[in-house]
Write a protein that holds these residues in place. Structure first.
Motif, mmCIF file in Angstrom:
data_model
loop_
_atom_site.group_PDB
_atom_site.id
_atom_site.type_symbol
_atom_site.label_atom_id
_atom_site.label_comp_id
_atom_site.label_asym_id
_atom_site.label_seq_id
_atom_site.Cartn_x
_atom_site.Cartn_y
_atom_site.Cartn_z
ATOM 1 N N MET C 84 0.874 -1.300 0.187
ATOM 2 C CA MET C 84 -0.356 0.003 0.136
ATOM 3 C C MET C 84 1.052 1.434 0.315
ATOM 4 N N LEU C 103 -2.028 -2.055 -5.493
ATOM 5 C CA LEU C 103 -3.665 -2.280 -5.163
ATOM 6 C C LEU C 103 -4.475 -3.608 -5.022
ATOM 7 N N MET C 170 -9.356 -0.104 -0.770
ATOM 8 C CA MET C 170 -8.918 -0.259 -1.685
ATOM 9 C C MET C 170 -9.365 -0.521 -3.135
ATOM 10 N N CYS C 173 -10.183 3.267 -4.490
ATOM 11 C CA CYS C 173 -8.953 3.484 -5.007
ATOM 12 C C CYS C 173 -8.809 3.111 -6.434
ATOM 13 N N VAL C 190 -5.420 6.821 -2.322
ATOM 14 C CA VAL C 190 -3.890 6.290 -1.962
ATOM 15 C C VAL C 190 -4.310 6.091 -0.866
#
Lengths: 534, 139, 215
Positions: C84, C103, C170, C173, C190
């Protein structure tokens, strides 16, 4: 960042229809929606109180059954704590006033603000479901093991309180960030109105203490469903641990309830004395001091619960310290009044009531903090009266005073001053008639929460019941007076009180969509009346 | 809008440092399990509470890992505004207070008046017997 | 890589500039994490309290948790935290494609965590190591082993819920990466998802020893 045409129209008229209100991210509209919801629940909770007080007219059964009585005082407690006083001032007045007072266009996270309103509504709906699901009768404190008896109404109520806590965390988070990052040019920390300082202190408690309530309620729910035995003594758990968890939140929550009220009182007393507030920094920092001390004293709710004597002694000792910042506030307000040009307008009458009621509420708190005395007074009407002097006599009175103070800014209308003053007088007399007799009968040992009582105490109960009728009449008069003003044409001047804070000096009445036509530049403190004679 | 203003949000990530942080965390995690697996029963030492030392080592390891995670992965080390760190660390202070005061209750019940625990004893008698058995030989 | 339709980020109407926007959001994120830590912290205090109250139950029950699976999950979470952070680093370099790769890697690691968790839960169900009255584990002398497993399920369950929320972030994102071009000035989604994942790691680093190693 393109300027829209409607940016300069007052916020009530920018768009119309129910949908525009429900999807708005404007902090002023969200504040008004909070205000309306909170008033609805204030009336509901008040009606419960009225009903069980009427029942207490005689020591015998009159028109409520025992179950109903338990249910009614529980509903009164839960509604008043979780749906009225905790979200009350920050949600309704804080939302509306905070960005205006620091010169921001909105709160830092407008969508999050709407989310917390929806969480509040969801919590309220669950509370109503609990009402339909049966009789919640655990008291608002949900003490184990009684609350672990799989009563569906209690379980719904636990879930409701969890959501309301979440809503409270998000509001607090939003306020802290807004106060730190969104102040207008020239708005230094010590030029912030004291209401903002109070909201800031409150928000810190909301963010840091409420999560503990969240985990407590989760554990209570899990305990109800799966009997994990953390709190249930029958399974090897410790019910006092539950009280530790609960009061680690709920004692700071008492200050979440009362600190914003101090903020409003500071505004009202300074503005209507037309005098620089005495000891600005002391009042500001005393709010922060209350926050810190508020985290250290939760055990004083458990003096007779079976907590160790060592912990009792520590908590009793630390509790005395809360008297210091509280007293600083009371003394400074009194000194502000001294030689001020006091104007007894309606909001000021409520401000003075706060001063009076909080002195009683605070001092009875000191009495209760003394270990030996508390063993006599614990679970009597003395305690009931003490926290009502704080939660109702201080917080709700300040809330009502604040509504009267900012009503012209919110709606653009002035209410009838004579009726307003008359109502505030009724509220003052009514409130003290309800709760002063309770102090006396509590000190004589009349226990709280009971359906029956000794006939010796009947006279106190009857005075108290007469008081609540006066109080109810006073509150309805105030409400009707405010609502009647809506039928008039907008007539409020921009600054009817001659206040020196941004929302009165810079913002129009009612404010435009983004609060100010241009970003205000602050050049003076919030209470500098003397220099220009205002 | 913001052009001509040489503000840059946050810190620039350095992949080399990240790699080291990751390796460090894995080593610490392995160390933690190493402490756990230490065959202390076989050591001929009875004048030291080795179980306690084992627990303290594991705790110290966990705290170090938390420090590294908060400092590098959350980026607390790079925060220019001190306030964020103060906010984030103050909750550990509140939690310490919570733990200490709760322990001041549970650990000291009956410390002043021994009859107190007899009146208000939430532990079942069976557990107390088990506790006594527990105290005698180390598991 | 970056398609042609990606937009640049615009500062929201109520903020003056990018600095005010980012710093406010970052500050809000820290506050949110602080409140999350208060919640888990209180849960841990409860755990320590129970450990003190029923040391026998904890000592007896702890060996029933497999530390190898716990260690494997620790590895998954820490690696997820690493990927991450790398995703946020690539977002700063405008490498939209590498952001997505990292990701997805993190997502897979999170799935791995949940799979291991499911295996563990299944084993507990199989052996009757359940909370409360459902407990029917064999060979326990302590009367309160069910409290340990009750606490185990609550604590790991709540943590697993946060893993799910982190996975949601996630995915969010990934969606944003298809719409908005990340730049050195705008990589906030992020960054925040990464911070949240670090929180999930942080809680686990305390839970893992408390449940699996100490007792």
């Amino acid at each position: 960042m393109t300027a829209h045409v409607h940016d300069n129209i007052n916020y009530l008229k920018t768009s119309k229809g129910l949908k525009s209100w429900l999807t708005t991210v404007d902090h002023k509209r969200i504040g008004l929606m909070y205000l309306a919801s909170i008033l609805v629940f204030f009336i509901t909770g008040g009606l419960y109180a009225l009903l069980f007080r009427l029942e207490l007219w005689t020591p015998n059964k009159d028109f409520l059954s025992v179950d109903q009585y338990n249910n009614f005082f529980t509903m009164h407690g839960v509604i008043m704590v979780f749906l009225v006083v905790v979200p009350g001032i920050p949600g309704a007045l804080g939302n509306f006033v905070l960005p205006l007072q620091i010169g921001a266009k909105d709160l830092a996270f407008p969508k999050l603000n709407l989310t917390s309103l929806y969480l509040y509504w969801l919590g309220a709906i669950l509370a109503v479901i609990s009402l339909l699901a049966g009789h919640a009768d655990s008291g608002w404190t949900f003490y184990a093991p009684y609350s672990l008896s799989k009563n569906p109404a209690v379980m719904w109520m636990l879930t409701a309180a969890f959501l309301l806590g979440f809503s409270s965390i998000l509001t607090g988070l939003n306020f802290i960030v807004t106060i730190h990052k969104m102040r207008a040019p020239g708005m230094t920390w010590f030029r912030m109105p004291l209401f903002i300082w109070a909201l800031y202190a409150t928000a810190i408690m909301q963010v840091f203490a409420t999560p503990v309530l969240g985990i407590t309620l989760i554990l209570m729910l899990v305990e109800n469903f799966f009997h994990i035995g953390i709190f249930d003594p029958a399974l090897g758990g410790d019910p006092i641990l539950m009280q530790h968890f609960f009061w680690f939140y709920s004692h700071p929550a008492v200050y979440i309830i009362v600190v914003p009220a101090f903020g409003i009182a500071s505004e009202l007393i300074a503005t209507f004395s037309k005098k620089e507030i005495f000891g600005y920094k002391f009042i500001a920092f005393s709010s922060v001091a209350i926050t810190v001390i508020g985290f250290l004293v939760w055990g004083h709710h458990m003096f007779v619960a079976g907590q160790s004597e060592v912990a009792d002694t520590i908590f009793s000792f630390l509790t005395f310290f809360t008297a210091i910042p509280s007293a600083i506030k009371v003394f400074n307000w009194t000194t502000t009044l001294y030689k001020g040009s006091i104007e007894l307008r309606t909001p000021m009458l409520y401000g003075l009531q706060v001063l009076f009621n909080f002195t009683i509420g605070g001092l009875t708190g000191i009495i209760l903090a003394i270990l030996s005395v508390d063993i006599h007074l614990h679970d009597t009407y003395f305690v009931v009266s003490h926290f009502h002097y704080v939660a109702m006599g201080t917080t709700m009175i300040a809330f009502i005073g604040g509504i009267h103070y900012w009503w012209p800014k919110m709606t653009g209308r002035m209410y009838n001053e004579v009726v307003g003053k008359f109502a505030s007088l009724l509220v003052f007399v009514g409130f003290n008639t309800v709760f002063f007799p309770q102090l006396i009968m509590g000190s004589q040992g009349s226990p709280r929460r009971y359906y029956h009582y000794l006939p010796d105490f009947q006279i106190f109960h009857q005075i108290s019941t007469i008081g609540i009728i006066i109080l109810a009449v006073g509150l309805f008069t105030a409400l009707i007076n405010l609502l009647m003003s809506l039928r008039r044409a907008p007539d409020a001047p921009q600054n009817p009180w001659g206040a020196r804070t941004l929302e009165w000096e810079f913002a129009e009445t009612p404010p435009v969509l983004f609060n100010f036509k241009e970003t205000p530049v602050v050049t003076h403190g919030p209470y500098e009346f003397a220099k220009e004679g205002a | 809008m913001e052009h001509g203003h040489d503000y840059q949000p946050g810190h620039t990530y350095n992949f080399q440092i990240l790699g080291r942080v990751y390796a460090g965390l894995l080593v610490l995690a392995a160390l933690m399990i190493g402490f756990f697996l230490m065959p202390i029963e076989r050591l001929p030492i009875d004048w030291l509470d080795l179980h306690l030392i084992k627990r303290l080592l594991i705790l110290a390891d966990a705290i170090t890992m938390v420090g590294i995670i908060a400092g590098f992965l959350m980026g607390l080390k790079y925060e220019k505004t001190k306030l964020n760190a103060v906010i984030f660390l103050s909750n550990f202070a509140f939690l310490t207070i919570f733990l200490l005061f709760v322990m001041a209750d549970i650990g000291m019940r009956g410390a002043m008046d021994p009859s107190f625990t007899k009146q208000l004893n939430w532990k079942s008698p069976v557990t107390e017997e088990n506790n006594k058995m527990q105290e005698a030989p180390a598991p | 890589m970056a398609s042609t339709t990606l937009q640049e980020h615009e500062v929201a109407h109520h903020f003056d500039d990018l600095e005010q926007e980012f710093e406010s959001q970052k500050f809000g994120m820290w506050l949110f994490m602080a409140s999350e830590i208060m919640m888990f912290g209180a849960l841990l205090v409860g755990g320590l309290f129970l450990l003190y109250l029923h040391p026998d139950a904890f000592a007896e029950s702890r060996p029933h948790l497999d530390w190898r699976l716990g260690a494997l999950n620790t590895f998954f979470l820490l690696t997820g935290g690493f990927t991450m952070a790398r995703a946020a680093g690539f977002a700063q370099q405008r490498e939209q494609g590498k952001v997505r790769t990292n990701l997805i890697l993190s997502l897979l690691l999170a799935c791995g965590f949940l799979v291991v968790k499911t295996i563990e839960y299944k084993a507990k169900f199989h052996h009757g190591l359940l909370p409360g009255h459902a407990f029917h584990g064999e060979g326990f002398t302590s009367l309160h082993a069910h409290i340990f497993f009750g606490y185990y399920f609550v604590a790991t369950g709540l943590h697993a819920l946060h893993v799910l929320i982190g996975m949601g972030l996630m995915i969010w994102c990934l969606k944003v990466s298809k719409r908005v071009q990340f730049t050195r000035d705008y990589y906030t989604p992020v960054e925040f998802a990464g911070m949240y994942w670090a929180l999930v790691d942080l809680v686990w680093v305390f839970l893992f020893p408390l449940l699996y190693l100490v007792g």
